[in-house]
Design a protein around this motif. Structure first.
Motif, PDB file in Angstrom:
ATOM      1  N   PRO A  72      -1.976 -10.369   4.693  1.00 55.15           N
ATOM      2  CA  PRO A  72      -2.716 -10.416   3.409  1.00 55.15           C
ATOM      3  C   PRO A  72      -3.667  -9.371   3.139  1.00 55.15           C
ATOM      4  O   PRO A  72      -3.673  -8.861   2.339  1.00 55.15           O
ATOM      5  N   GLU A  73      -4.660  -8.993   4.338  1.00 51.55           N
ATOM      6  CA  GLU A  73      -5.717  -7.960   4.230  1.00 51.55           C
ATOM      7  C   GLU A  73      -5.180  -6.653   3.154  1.00 51.55           C
ATOM      8  O   GLU A  73      -5.832  -5.955   2.025  1.00 51.55           O
ATOM      9  N   LEU A  74      -3.894  -5.847   3.207  1.00 50.77           N
ATOM     10  CA  LEU A  74      -2.907  -4.975   3.022  1.00 50.77           C
ATOM     11  C   LEU A  74      -2.978  -4.874   0.848  1.00 50.77           C
ATOM     12  O   LEU A  74      -2.927  -3.952   0.487  1.00 50.77           O
ATOM     13  N   GLY A  75      -1.923  -6.383   1.322  1.00 48.99           N
ATOM     14  CA  GLY A  75      -1.964  -7.269  -0.325  1.00 48.99           C
ATOM     15  C   GLY A  75      -3.396  -7.229  -0.609  1.00 48.99           C
ATOM     16  O   GLY A  75      -2.996  -6.407  -2.358  1.00 48.99           O
ATOM     17  N   LYS A  76      -4.008  -7.368  -0.273  1.00 47.86           N
ATOM     18  CA  LYS A  76      -5.020  -7.378  -1.483  1.00 47.86           C
ATOM     19  C   LYS A  76      -5.587  -6.598  -1.467  1.00 47.86           C
ATOM     20  O   LYS A  76      -5.831  -5.777  -2.579  1.00 47.86           O
ATOM     21  N   LEU A  77      -6.242  -5.180  -0.712  1.00 51.86           N
ATOM     22  CA  LEU A  77      -6.668  -3.576  -1.260  1.00 51.86           C
ATOM     23  C   LEU A  77      -5.534  -3.475  -1.227  1.00 51.86           C
ATOM     24  O   LEU A  77      -6.271  -2.256  -3.059  1.00 51.86           O
ATOM     25  N   LEU A  78      -4.241  -3.254  -0.650  1.00 54.33           N
ATOM     26  CA  LEU A  78      -3.632  -2.042  -2.068  1.00 54.33           C
ATOM     27  C   LEU A  78      -3.701  -2.545  -3.876  1.00 54.33           C
ATOM     28  O   LEU A  78      -4.028  -2.237  -4.667  1.00 54.33           O
ATOM     29  N   THR A  79      -3.303  -4.239  -4.355  1.00 52.62           N
ATOM     30  CA  THR A  79      -3.280  -4.676  -5.711  1.00 52.62           C
ATOM     31  C   THR A  79      -4.882  -3.897  -5.699  1.00 52.62           C
ATOM     32  O   THR A  79      -4.441  -3.770  -6.859  1.00 52.62           O
ATOM     33  N   VAL A  99      12.207   0.298  11.942  1.00 52.97           N
ATOM     34  CA  VAL A  99      12.431  -0.055  10.631  1.00 52.97           C
ATOM     35  C   VAL A  99      11.284  -1.718  10.431  1.00 52.97           C
ATOM     36  O   VAL A  99      10.836  -2.123   9.348  1.00 52.97           O
ATOM     37  N   GLU A 100      12.315  -2.433  11.628  1.00 49.00           N
ATOM     38  CA  GLU A 100      11.670  -4.124  11.542  1.00 49.00           C
ATOM     39  C   GLU A 100       9.913  -4.087  11.670  1.00 49.00           C
ATOM     40  O   GLU A 100       9.697  -4.677  11.117  1.00 49.00           O
ATOM     41  N   HIS A 101       9.511  -3.333  11.921  1.00 48.27           N
ATOM     42  CA  HIS A 101       8.151  -3.183  11.501  1.00 48.27           C
ATOM     43  C   HIS A 101       7.519  -2.754  10.139  1.00 48.27           C
ATOM     44  O   HIS A 101       6.523  -3.371  10.029  1.00 48.27           O
ATOM     45  N   ALA A 102       8.480  -1.723   9.931  1.00 46.64           N
ATOM     46  CA  ALA A 102       7.601  -1.364   8.263  1.00 46.64           C
ATOM     47  C   ALA A 102       7.988  -2.577   7.844  1.00 46.64           C
ATOM     48  O   ALA A 102       7.381  -2.835   6.365  1.00 46.64           O
ATOM     49  N   SER A 103       9.184  -3.413   7.702  1.00 44.97           N
ATOM     50  CA  SER A 103       9.252  -4.165   6.679  1.00 44.97           C
ATOM     51  C   SER A 103       8.907  -5.173   6.912  1.00 44.97           C
ATOM     52  O   SER A 103       8.406  -6.215   6.131  1.00 44.97           O
ATOM     53  N   ALA A 104       8.252  -5.583   7.991  1.00 43.65           N
ATOM     54  CA  ALA A 104       7.301  -6.719   8.503  1.00 43.65           C
ATOM     55  C   ALA A 104       6.413  -7.236   7.860  1.00 43.65           C
ATOM     56  O   ALA A 104       5.981  -7.697   6.826  1.00 43.65           O
ATOM     57  N   LEU A 105       5.539  -5.905   7.152  1.00 45.94           N
ATOM     58  CA  LEU A 105       4.513  -6.160   6.785  1.00 45.94           C
ATOM     59  C   LEU A 105       4.356  -5.959   5.061  1.00 45.94           C
ATOM     60  O   LEU A 105       3.238  -6.609   5.031  1.00 45.94           O
ATOM     61  N   ILE A 106       5.757  -5.920   4.669  1.00 46.13           N
ATOM     62  CA  ILE A 106       5.533  -5.704   3.389  1.00 46.13           C
ATOM     63  C   ILE A 106       7.034  -6.801   2.537  1.00 46.13           C
ATOM     64  O   ILE A 106       6.501  -7.472   1.738  1.00 46.13           O
ATOM     65  N   HIS A 107       7.781  -7.478   3.670  1.00 47.88           N
ATOM     66  CA  HIS A 107       8.774  -8.324   2.925  1.00 47.88           C
ATOM     67  C   HIS A 107       8.295  -9.751   3.484  1.00 47.88           C
ATOM     68  O   HIS A 107       8.690 -10.751   4.248  1.00 47.88           O
TER      69      HIS A 107
END
Length: 195
Positions: free
Chosen positions: A58-65, A93-101
């Motif tokens: 959620p923090e990443l989503g808010k920040l990048l948006t 790769v699951e770690h990358a996926s986890a934060l965006i999916h």
């Protein structure tokens, strides 16, 4: 686990000429990327990724948006959008996926731009200067091929082996001089109602 953010990178480009012809409207594309410590690095195989997803996405989503909206001027101005993540070589790769999916990440962007279509994505593994390729599609109509775009840039020191790069991309406009129609015309020509 709190977000351990090393830096945020902004990228923008404006295309004025394509195919040797001036664009009727310049194509503007924007990217915002966060470089963060992989919260699962050094812990071996982690079965349950949810605690870190819930704390960080959620923090990443808010920040990048917020970064994208600042570059575009408004959510209404954004026409196409997408997301990407690259995990460093010591991660899965699951770690990358986890934060965006997760809706906890993407819904911030969808709401800010008034989107109806899903967020196109890539999730890969790479080292410093790995290409960040963000596929874009129309935020309201996934069949509108003029807005099938790819925003690509790189960060020369990221990701380190124990990091993840998470990015959002957006465009104002579609490909200049697009001439391949859309999927609806194809369906009509093929006499199909499915697709």
């Amino acid at each position: 686990m709190m977000l351990s953010l090393r830096k945020v990178v902004r990228y923008s480009e404006t295309t004025f000429i394509e195919g040797g012809r001036s664009a009727p409207k310049p194509l503007q594309m924007f990217g915002a990327a966060a470089v963060l410590t992989n919260p699962w690095h050094g812990r071996g195989y982690v079965e349950d990724l949810k605690p870190e997803i819930h704390a960080i996405a959620p923090e990443l989503g808010k920040l990048l948006t917020a970064e994208i909206i600042a570059m575009a001027g408004s959510g209404d101005a954004v026409e196409a959008y997408g997301k990407a993540a690259i995990v460093g070589t010591a991660g899965e790769v699951e770690h990358a996926s986890a934060l965006i999916h997760t809706l906890r990440f993407g819904n911030h962007f969808r709401a800010a731009v008034g989107a109806k279509s899903y967020l196109a994505f890539t999730n890969t593994r790479g080292g410093p200067n790995a290409p960040i390729s963000i596929p874009l599609m129309d935020k309201a109509d996934e069949g509108r091929r003029s807005h099938y775009l790819t925003l690509q840039f790189a960060i020369n020191d990221s990701p380190a082996p124990d990091e993840i790069v998470v990015a959002l991309g957006a465009s104002i406009g579609g490909r200049p001089h697009h001439r391949i129609g859309d999927r609806y015309a194809d369906l009509k020509e093929l006499g199909s109602t499915n697709g």
